[in-house]
Design a protein around this motif. Structure first.
Motif, PDB file in Angstrom:
ATOM      1  N   LEU A 590      12.465  22.440  52.542  1.00 37.25           N
ATOM      2  CA  LEU A 590      12.615  21.591  51.363  1.00 37.25           C
ATOM      3  C   LEU A 590      11.267  21.339  50.702  1.00 37.25           C
ATOM      4  N   ALA A 591      10.227  21.121  51.508  1.00 35.20           N
ATOM      5  CA  ALA A 591       8.889  20.900  50.950  1.00 35.20           C
ATOM      6  C   ALA A 591       8.385  22.141  50.224  1.00 35.20           C
ATOM      7  N   ILE A 592       8.608  23.318  50.807  1.00 38.68           N
ATOM      8  CA  ILE A 592       8.163  24.561  50.166  1.00 38.68           C
ATOM      9  C   ILE A 592       8.923  24.803  48.869  1.00 38.68           C
ATOM     10  N   LEU A 593      10.243  24.599  48.880  1.00 36.50           N
ATOM     11  CA  LEU A 593      11.033  24.801  47.666  1.00 36.50           C
ATOM     12  C   LEU A 593      10.620  23.831  46.561  1.00 36.50           C
ATOM     13  N   ALA A 594      10.345  22.591  46.923  1.00 43.25           N
ATOM     14  CA  ALA A 594       9.927  21.602  45.921  1.00 43.25           C
ATOM     15  C   ALA A 594       8.578  21.996  45.311  1.00 43.25           C
ATOM     16  N   SER A 595       7.647  22.425  46.147  1.00 40.54           N
ATOM     17  CA  SER A 595       6.333  22.818  45.645  1.00 40.54           C
ATOM     18  C   SER A 595       6.426  24.065  44.776  1.00 40.54           C
ATOM     19  N   CYS A 596       7.251  25.031  45.187  1.00 40.83           N
ATOM     20  CA  CYS A 596       7.440  26.238  44.365  1.00 40.83           C
ATOM     21  C   CYS A 596       8.075  25.892  43.018  1.00 40.83           C
ATOM     22  N   ALA A 597       8.996  24.940  43.005  1.00 41.55           N
ATOM     23  CA  ALA A 597       9.632  24.529  41.755  1.00 41.55           C
ATOM     24  C   ALA A 597       8.617  23.872  40.819  1.00 41.55           C
ATOM     25  N   ILE A 598       7.750  23.033  41.374  1.00 43.14           N
ATOM     26  CA  ILE A 598       6.700  22.404  40.549  1.00 43.14           C
ATOM     27  C   ILE A 598       5.765  23.465  39.978  1.00 43.14           C
ATOM     28  N   ASP A 599       5.382  24.417  40.809  1.00 46.40           N
ATOM     29  CA  ASP A 599       4.486  25.488  40.357  1.00 46.40           C
ATOM     30  C   ASP A 599       5.143  26.307  39.243  1.00 46.40           C
ATOM     31  N   ALA A 600       6.434  26.649  39.424  1.00 47.12           N
ATOM     32  CA  ALA A 600       7.126  27.442  38.408  1.00 47.12           C
ATOM     33  C   ALA A 600       7.310  26.650  37.118  1.00 47.12           C
ATOM     34  N   THR A 601       7.519  25.329  37.206  1.00 55.19           N
ATOM     35  CA  THR A 601       7.708  24.505  36.015  1.00 55.19           C
ATOM     36  C   THR A 601       6.429  24.419  35.191  1.00 55.19           C
ATOM     37  N   LEU A 602       5.299  24.221  35.861  1.00 53.29           N
ATOM     38  CA  LEU A 602       4.023  24.113  35.153  1.00 53.29           C
ATOM     39  C   LEU A 602       3.555  25.459  34.608  1.00 53.29           C
ATOM     40  N   GLY A 603       3.894  26.544  35.303  1.00 52.48           N
ATOM     41  CA  GLY A 603       3.612  27.884  34.784  1.00 52.48           C
ATOM     42  C   GLY A 603       2.176  28.334  34.884  1.00 52.48           C
ATOM     43  N   LEU A 604       1.328  27.639  35.646  1.00 51.88           N
ATOM     44  CA  LEU A 604      -0.059  28.084  35.813  1.00 51.88           C
ATOM     45  C   LEU A 604      -0.135  29.241  36.803  1.00 51.88           C
ATOM     46  N   GLU A 605      -1.126  30.085  36.612  1.00 53.77           N
ATOM     47  CA  GLU A 605      -1.234  31.293  37.424  1.00 53.77           C
ATOM     48  C   GLU A 605      -1.965  30.996  38.736  1.00 53.77           C
ATOM     49  N   THR A 606      -1.328  30.238  39.611  1.00 51.27           N
ATOM     50  CA  THR A 606      -1.898  29.973  40.925  1.00 51.27           C
ATOM     51  C   THR A 606      -1.808  31.236  41.784  1.00 51.27           C
ATOM     52  N   PRO A 607      -2.705  31.377  42.773  1.00 47.30           N
ATOM     53  CA  PRO A 607      -2.656  32.574  43.633  1.00 47.30           C
ATOM     54  C   PRO A 607      -1.352  32.631  44.400  1.00 47.30           C
ATOM     55  N   LYS A 608      -0.702  33.755  44.347  1.00 49.88           N
ATOM     56  CA  LYS A 608       0.609  33.930  44.966  1.00 49.88           C
ATOM     57  C   LYS A 608       0.510  34.810  46.205  1.00 49.88           C
ATOM     58  N   LEU A 609       1.574  34.782  46.994  1.00 47.24           N
ATOM     59  CA  LEU A 609       1.671  35.591  48.210  1.00 47.24           C
ATOM     60  C   LEU A 609       1.762  37.065  47.827  1.00 47.24           C
ATOM     61  N   LEU A 610       0.866  37.876  48.363  1.00 45.51           N
ATOM     62  CA  LEU A 610       0.833  39.310  48.075  1.00 45.51           C
ATOM     63  C   LEU A 610       1.322  40.071  49.298  1.00 45.51           C
ATOM     64  N   VAL A 611       2.382  40.814  49.135  1.00 45.21           N
ATOM     65  CA  VAL A 611       2.989  41.572  50.226  1.00 45.21           C
ATOM     66  C   VAL A 611       2.937  43.054  49.865  1.00 45.21           C
ATOM     67  N   PRO A 612       2.484  43.924  50.789  1.00 41.66           N
ATOM     68  CA  PRO A 612       2.472  45.363  50.481  1.00 41.66           C
ATOM     69  C   PRO A 612       3.883  45.864  50.228  1.00 41.66           C
ATOM     70  N   SER A 613       4.007  46.791  49.276  1.00 38.59           N
ATOM     71  CA  SER A 613       5.324  47.282  48.879  1.00 38.59           C
ATOM     72  C   SER A 613       5.562  48.735  49.247  1.00 38.59           C
ATOM     73  N   GLU A 614       4.581  49.405  49.867  1.00 34.70           N
ATOM     74  CA  GLU A 614       4.727  50.813  50.239  1.00 34.70           C
ATOM     75  C   GLU A 614       4.442  51.001  51.711  1.00 34.70           C
ATOM     76  N   LEU A 615       5.222  51.871  52.367  1.00 33.06           N
ATOM     77  CA  LEU A 615       5.052  52.142  53.795  1.00 33.06           C
ATOM     78  C   LEU A 615       4.074  53.303  53.984  1.00 33.06           C
ATOM     79  N   LYS A 616       2.810  53.030  53.766  1.00 31.03           N
ATOM     80  CA  LYS A 616       1.786  54.031  54.032  1.00 31.03           C
ATOM     81  C   LYS A 616       0.545  53.318  54.533  1.00 31.03           C
ATOM     82  N   PRO A 617      -0.262  53.970  55.393  1.00 29.36           N
ATOM     83  CA  PRO A 617      -1.438  53.304  55.955  1.00 29.36           C
ATOM     84  C   PRO A 617      -2.357  52.773  54.870  1.00 29.36           C
ATOM     85  N   THR A 618      -2.975  51.635  55.183  1.00 32.08           N
ATOM     86  CA  THR A 618      -3.891  51.034  54.211  1.00 32.08           C
ATOM     87  C   THR A 618      -5.041  51.968  53.888  1.00 32.08           C
ATOM     88  N   ASN A 619      -5.558  52.658  54.897  1.00 32.92           N
ATOM     89  CA  ASN A 619      -6.623  53.652  54.695  1.00 32.92           C
ATOM     90  C   ASN A 619      -5.984  55.041  54.682  1.00 32.92           C
TER      91      ASN A 619
END
Length: 836
Positions: A590-619
């Motif tokens: 509930l705390a995470i959802l509330a904070s995400c809702a506040i962030d989305a409402t204000l619309g500022l470009e806060t640093p977001k969670l970055l997850v790799p999207s491809e299954l290949k070695p980093t190097n």
């Protein structure tokens, strides 16, 4: 009524008072003892209805108090009147019905009735609207009564036709439901009746309260169940009087109500501290009655006993855990497990991203975020399926990260292939780990003291707190704060769209009429529209970036405070119990959802969670399989044994200290530990992760403690005024398995996860670190250093240990913790488990 604590009917008869500790006049107990000595007593009476009980009681009167037949008939008619009970109304019912019927029977006043509910957990109740069986079934109060509870009834009052008191104590052989006598339909076993002449209502009332309070006592309960003679019951009351504490009338207001305490002394402790005097009680052998009740010390586990055989401890762990394997999945079918999965999943992926990024920086991306995700998912899933303690959460740790950095630097300096060198070290660690399992080295865990456990847990908790704060402070570098902002200069903050370049291409002849130094402004265009039409922005505020650092810190602090407040909502005074428990179980989500809702409402470009999207070695220069030969000289496989010993010590200490903390007796785990089996699983996983170039994994103390905390079980039928009883942990394998499967699937969930701000997850990290830090005694003793003696809490160890020795112990522990922190912060961090 009593359910452990007394509740009285307030003025108006529609509301029960707050639960409180009953305060009795001492004279009422002496009067009660006299009633038990001289009144009628029927033990193990066979009766099927309240009428049968009354008939037997009135027909078996002692000669000195035997009633005349006409009085006996009138007394029987009075006792068999239909009782009325004080209704418990909801707020809506009170608003719609403002008038209440008087609490009287059909033919006159019903004597004062106290109904006491009881069971092994000591529940009790007293009563006073006409009680229909259907009303009993609909009574919301019944949910407060635990399974297996029985009722006891106390009937006292004054009767105009009696000349001397009439007293009877009855114990039924089997519990019988006595119609509408009780507020809720429960079997009854004990009844106490005291009726007498007029003008003594107050003494009768207090004697009845004394009887109900006595039946509430655990020790007297067991004696009353086992008593064979009147003397046994009197002996039980004598022991009760021996433990009685008297408050002087001039120093205390009897009208004040003592609130229920946070904890009560156990029955075993009472019988140990106050051994009964068997000589003085004659036939009333209360000790024998208590022994028959089955008291004893808790059984200690045997997980760390040596068998003297190769792999003997491992085989014992397997035999111990195998019978529970099916229930390890069925026990997870509870909504609380869903909240635990979501909570630990977000913590796990945040930890994987953090350590994956640091590993990438330390190893030139030979291990990165993607390897961290895949390794966490694979190693964690295998561990949850086959380990001895599946509540443990595997993760990369700080000392392992330091070793990886040192190993990569050493490989670069000596022109060695890092991943191949690391493979051989991992193989040696796995070999040494299997040797430790075969020789039952885990039995050394029994010598880990609480001093060591607290130091290790405090260190890991402080690392979580420090890292979360450090990450937040680093946002000021990526999103600098505008220190040059001045309020007086606000009029100069402007930005306009200049379309001169575009118009130069379209209308060159017209533009020549305008000096080139004069911009052509386009009003009403947004920044995106201006740039899209080929224009450019002019003005002092055009390059302004919103200050996301402030919002990030607000999200960080707000998430932490929300997690803490919602987690404590379980003990709030507001809303029904079911809602409070639901909010508390899902507090983190509930705390995470509330904070995400506040962030989305204000619309500022806060640093977001970055997850790799491809299954290949980093190097790109490496593959998924690491070959043991070809890149390094042959002797590297032998030399690798030396660093392998250091990593083995590191893995053993990290794994086993965490296992000891998770398997503490206060968590009331029922399915046993698996120290040997856990170490065996971690050792085998070292082979796979080394061969695939994935990070090494070991038990993560703070996340594992958070996992345990999110699966706490508490009693659902707590009495009014009683704190819910901690029943243990919901032991199962499904939550951990679901967390690690979701971690692996997260590679394909990047479009959803990218909306979660990183400051929110750092706030969850801070919450986990603070909760883990508050769970150890060291934190309480550090607070004592700052408290004057008169304000210090009444802690058990302060009663038996001089305060100066407590402070000295705390200071030594803090110095050791500081030494570990210094070691962790230097290149010598690899030896810190040895220092522990």
């Amino acid at each position: 009524r009593w359910i452990k604590f007394e509740e009285k009917v307030e003025d108006g008869g529609v509301r029960w008072s707050a639960p409180h500790v009953p305060a009795l006049p001492l004279h009422s107990l002496f009067q009660l003892r006299k009633c038990l000595q001289k009144g009628t007593m029927l033990l193990d009476l066979d009766a099927l209805s309240f009428k049968d009980i009354i008939d037997r009681v009135l027909s078996e009167q002692p000669e000195e108090v035997e009633l005349k037949p006409e009085l006996r008939e009138r007394l029987a008619a009075l006792l068999l009147l239909q009782p009325r009970h004080h209704p418990t109304k909801s707020l809506l019912q009170l608003l719609t019905k403002l008038s209440l019927s008087p609490c009287r029977g059909r033919h006159g006043a019903w004597p004062w009735v106290a109904t006491w509910l009881w069971a092994e957990s000591n529940c009790c109740i007293l009563s006073a609207q006409l009680l229909h069986p259907s009303f009993q079934l609909r009574n919301r109060f019944k949910k407060k009564v635990p399974e297996g509870a029985e009722a006891a009834h106390v009937v006292v009052g004054e009767v105009e036709f009696l000349e001397k008191p009439f007293t009877a104590f009855i114990r039924l052989r089997q519990g019988v439901v006595l119609g509408s006598l009780a507020e809720v339909a429960l079997p009854s076993r004990f009844l106490f009746i005291l009726l007498g002449p007029q003008a003594k209502a107050k003494p009768y009332h207090e004697v009845g309260r004394a009887m109900a309070t006595l039946l509430m006592d655990e020790l007297f309960q067991r004696v009353a169940r086992q008593a064979e003679h009147r003397e046994d019951l009197i002996a039980g009351m004598e022991v009760y009087l021996d433990e009685l504490t008297v408050l002087p009338p001039g120093k205390w207001d009897p009208s004040s109500r003592i609130p229920p305490p946070n904890s009560l002394s156990s029955l075993h402790r009472r019988t140990t501290m106050h051994p009964p005097d068997q000589q003085s009680h004659g036939n009333g052998d209360i000790a024998a009655a208590v022994d028959r009740a089955g008291l004893g010390y808790p059984h200690s586990g045997k997980e760390l006993e040596r068998t003297g055989r190769l792999f003997g401890g491992l085989l014992q762990d397997i035999r111990r855990k195998a019978p529970w394997y099916g229930s390890d999945f069925s026990d997870a079918l509870h909504p609380q497990c869903l909240s635990a999965v979501l909570y630990i999943y977000l913590a796990t992926i945040t930890n994987a991203i953090t350590f994956g990024g640091m590993l990438g920086d330390a190893t030139a991306n030979m291990q990165g975020v993607l390897e961290s995700f895949l390794g966490t998912a694979f190693a964690g899933s295998i561990f949850c399926l086959f380990s001895g303690q599946p509540l443990t959460i595997l993760s990369s740790t700080g000392p392992v990260l330091v070793f990886e950095r040192l190993l990569f630097s050493f490989s670069q300096q000596h022109s060695l292939d890092y991943l191949e060198f690391r493979l051989w070290i991992g193989l040696w660690v796995a070999f040494f780990g299997v040797v430790l399992v075969a020789t039952e080295a885990s039995h050394l865990v029994r010598y880990f003291t609480r001093f060591t456990e607290e130091g290790f847990c405090a260190l890991i908790s402080l690392i979580f707190i420090y890292d979360s704060l450090k990450k937040m402070l680093s946002l000021a570098d990526a999103f600098p704060i505008n220190w040059q902002y001045r309020l007086d200069n606000v009029t100069s903050y402007s930005c306009i769209c200049n379309l001169r370049r575009l118009l130069n291409l379209i209308l060159p002849c017209l533009i020549t009429l305008v000096p080139s130094s004069t911009p052509l402004h386009a009003a009403g265009l947004s920044r995106t529209q201006c740039l899209g039409q080929g224009g450019h922005l002019l003005g002092t505020s055009c390059q302004y970036v919103p200050d996301v650092t402030l919002l990030s810190f607000l999200l960080f602090g707000g998430t932490f405070l929300s997690c803490t407040a919602l987690k404590h909502f379980r003990s709030s005074r507001y809303f029904p119990v079911a809602i409070r428990k639901l909010v508390s179980d899902f507090a983190i989500i509930l705390a995470i959802l509330a904070s995400c809702a506040i962030d989305a409402t204000l619309g500022l470009e806060t640093p977001k969670l970055l997850v790799p999207s491809e299954l290949k070695p980093t190097n790109p220069a490496r593959g998924w399989i690491i070959f043991p030969f070809g890149a390094n000289p042959w002797w590297v496989c032998l030399v690798s044994a030396v660093p392998g010993v250091l990593v083995t010590i590191l893995i053993f200490m990290d794994q086993q200290i965490t296992a000891v903390i998770l398997n503490r007796r206060e968590y009331k785990l029922q399915k046993g530990a698996g120290f040997h089996l856990d170490l065996f699983c971690v050792s085998l996983l070292m082979v796979v992760t080394s061969a695939t170039g994935l990070p090494w994994y070991v038990s993560a103390t703070v996340i594992s403690l958070a996992h345990m905390e999110s699966l706490r079980k508490e009693s659902t039928t707590s009495a009014p005024g009683e704190h819910p009883e901690f029943l243990g942990i919901r032991e199962q394998r499904l939550t951990g398995l679901a967390v690690f499967v979701l971690t692996g699937v997260s590679v394909f969930m990047a479009p959803i996860l990218k909306h979660i701000p990183m400051p929110v997850l750092y706030g969850v990290f801070l919450h986990m670190g603070v909760v883990a830090l508050n769970s150890i005694q060291l934190t309480d003793r550090v607070r004592l250093l700052l408290m004057p003696a008169k304000h210090q809490p009444d802690l058990a160890y302060l009663r038996h240990v001089p305060l100066r020795w407590v402070h000295l112990f705390t200071v030594i522990q803090l110095l050791c913790l500081a030494l570990l922190w210094v070691l962790k912060s230097t290149m010598a961090a690899i030896i810190f488990p040895v220092m522990v």
